[in-house]
Design an enzyme around this catalytic site. Structure first.
Site, short mmCIF file in Angstrom:
data_model
loop_
_atom_site.label_atom_id
_atom_site.label_comp_id
_atom_site.label_asym_id
_atom_site.label_seq_id
_atom_site.Cartn_x
_atom_site.Cartn_y
_atom_site.Cartn_z
N GLY A 1 -26.22 79.86 14.45
CA GLY A 1 -26.56 78.05 14.81
C GLY A 1 -25.13 78.02 15.92
CB CYS A 2 -24.93 75.48 18.45
SG CYS A 2 -26.82 75.69 18.61
CE1 TYR A 3 -26.37 68.80 16.87
CE2 TYR A 3 -28.57 71.04 17.10
CZ TYR A 3 -27.92 70.25 16.76
OH TYR A 3 -28.02 68.80 17.98
#
Length: 344
Positions: free
Chosen positions: A147-149
């Site tokens: 994921g991005c985070y």
């Protein structure tokens, strides 16, 4: 190698199209999306008017006949159904959704509120944090793209956790994202009048990326305590900034930390460590696959501060997916990804 993109009409799918058009070894064979099947790509997205493709319905056997690898840029709950079928057909799969990231299916049900993928698929899926899982990615059949985070957070924490500078207790992550992280589907929360000139926290204590971050930290060092993780929506299109606070086992200096980060990432193409006492902004990685990191030590509080920035659609999604595809097929991991960030 020929590529199919499932979920090609979303923001991550569009970014994959952009990257793969300039890739020397991958060719986009088909763009698949049930919601816009039959329409020319340029009818929906005029910036792609030079691309002669139609969006198609998803036919798995046809994909298997025509392609070598499939990117799944689908919403949560879709890849868990498609990935097992694609694997049975002998295809390599890179999943950009969260469906295959959590090894514990009960955690997936709790945090995503959806039916998990089969246990055999979860066991087979390799977590595609490119900088730290390179050897496993190279041998993989199916990759769970981070994921991005988690990408920004884990790249920021890795040198400290992996080298024993911190025991993994009392980790605080204060993260912000641009609006494109919410996807292209219309919603009140991401409408212009709600987002413009506004700054808000969301999914307090319940963001689905929390167990993903904790899972990888636990793999690096046992005994990681639950992290404090807060996410905020910023009125900009792209970008993530994760500001991380963590207490070291023993007092350190900013110079020592800078040397640690520099040596940890000196052979990793897409992580750039800032000079001492400098911290990155999201604009400096805009449109690129870079993660820029600044780190410092506060003697007064005995806390380390790490600031990690990425473009959520690039290093946080499509860029890292292409990086993983390069590794999967034995290519230089920089192929098709060395564009300079957009500025201003």
């Amino acid at each position: 190698m020929k590529v199919s993109i499932v979920g090609a009409s979303g923001y991550s799918g569009l970014e994959l199209i952009r990257l793969l058009q300039n890739h020397p070894h991958f060719k986009v064979q088909s763009l698949l999306t049930s919601s816009k099947a039959g329409r020319n790509v340029s009818e929906e997205y005029p910036h792609l008017m030079h691309i002669q493709h139609q969006f198609e319905e998803i036919h798995l056997e046809k994909i298997a006949e025509e392609c070598d690898v499939v990117f799944l840029a689908t919403p949560s709950g879709v890849s868990s159904e498609l990935a097992p079928q694609l694997m049975k057909l002998g295809l390599k799969v890179i999943d950009l959704s969260g469906d295959l990231r959590l090894k514990n299916s009960d955690f997936y049900k709790k945090w995503y509120k959806k039916k998990p993928a089969p246990e055999a698929v979860l066991k087979e899926a390799v977590y595609g944090l490119s900088e730290w899982n390179k050897e496993r990615i190279q041998k993989a059949t199916i990759i769970a793209n981070p994921g991005c985070y988690p990408t920004a957070t884990l790249l920021g924490l890795a040198p400290l956790i992996r080298n024993g500078y911190c025991d993994g207790s009392d980790i605080i992550v204060d993260a912000k994202s641009g609006v494109s992280g919410a996807g292209r589907s219309a919603s009140l929360a991401t409408s212009y009048s709600e987002v413009n000139e506004n700054f808000k926290i969301y999914k307090v204590h319940e963001h689905q990326h929390i167990p993903e971050i904790e899972q990888q930290l636990e793999e690096w060092t046992a005994g990681i305590e639950p992290i404090e993780f807060s996410t905020h929506l910023v009125p900009m299109t792209r970008g993530i900034m994760a500001t991380i606070y963590i207490k070291p086992k023993n007092p350190v200096t900013t110079k020592e930390l800078h040397e640690l980060y520099t040596s940890s990432y000196e052979e990793k193409h897409f992580v750039r460590v800032q000079p001492i006492n400098q911290y990155p902004c999201t604009k400096q990685v805009y449109g690129s696959n870079y993660c820029d990191i600044g780190v410092g030590y506060n003697e007064r509080t005995n806390k380390i501060t790490i600031v990690s920035v990425i473009d959520n659609l690039m290093k946080g999604a499509a860029g890292q997916a292409v990086q993983n595809a390069n590794l999967l097929f034995g290519l230089e991991e920089t192929e098709g990804l060395m564009g300079v960030p957009l500025y201003p």
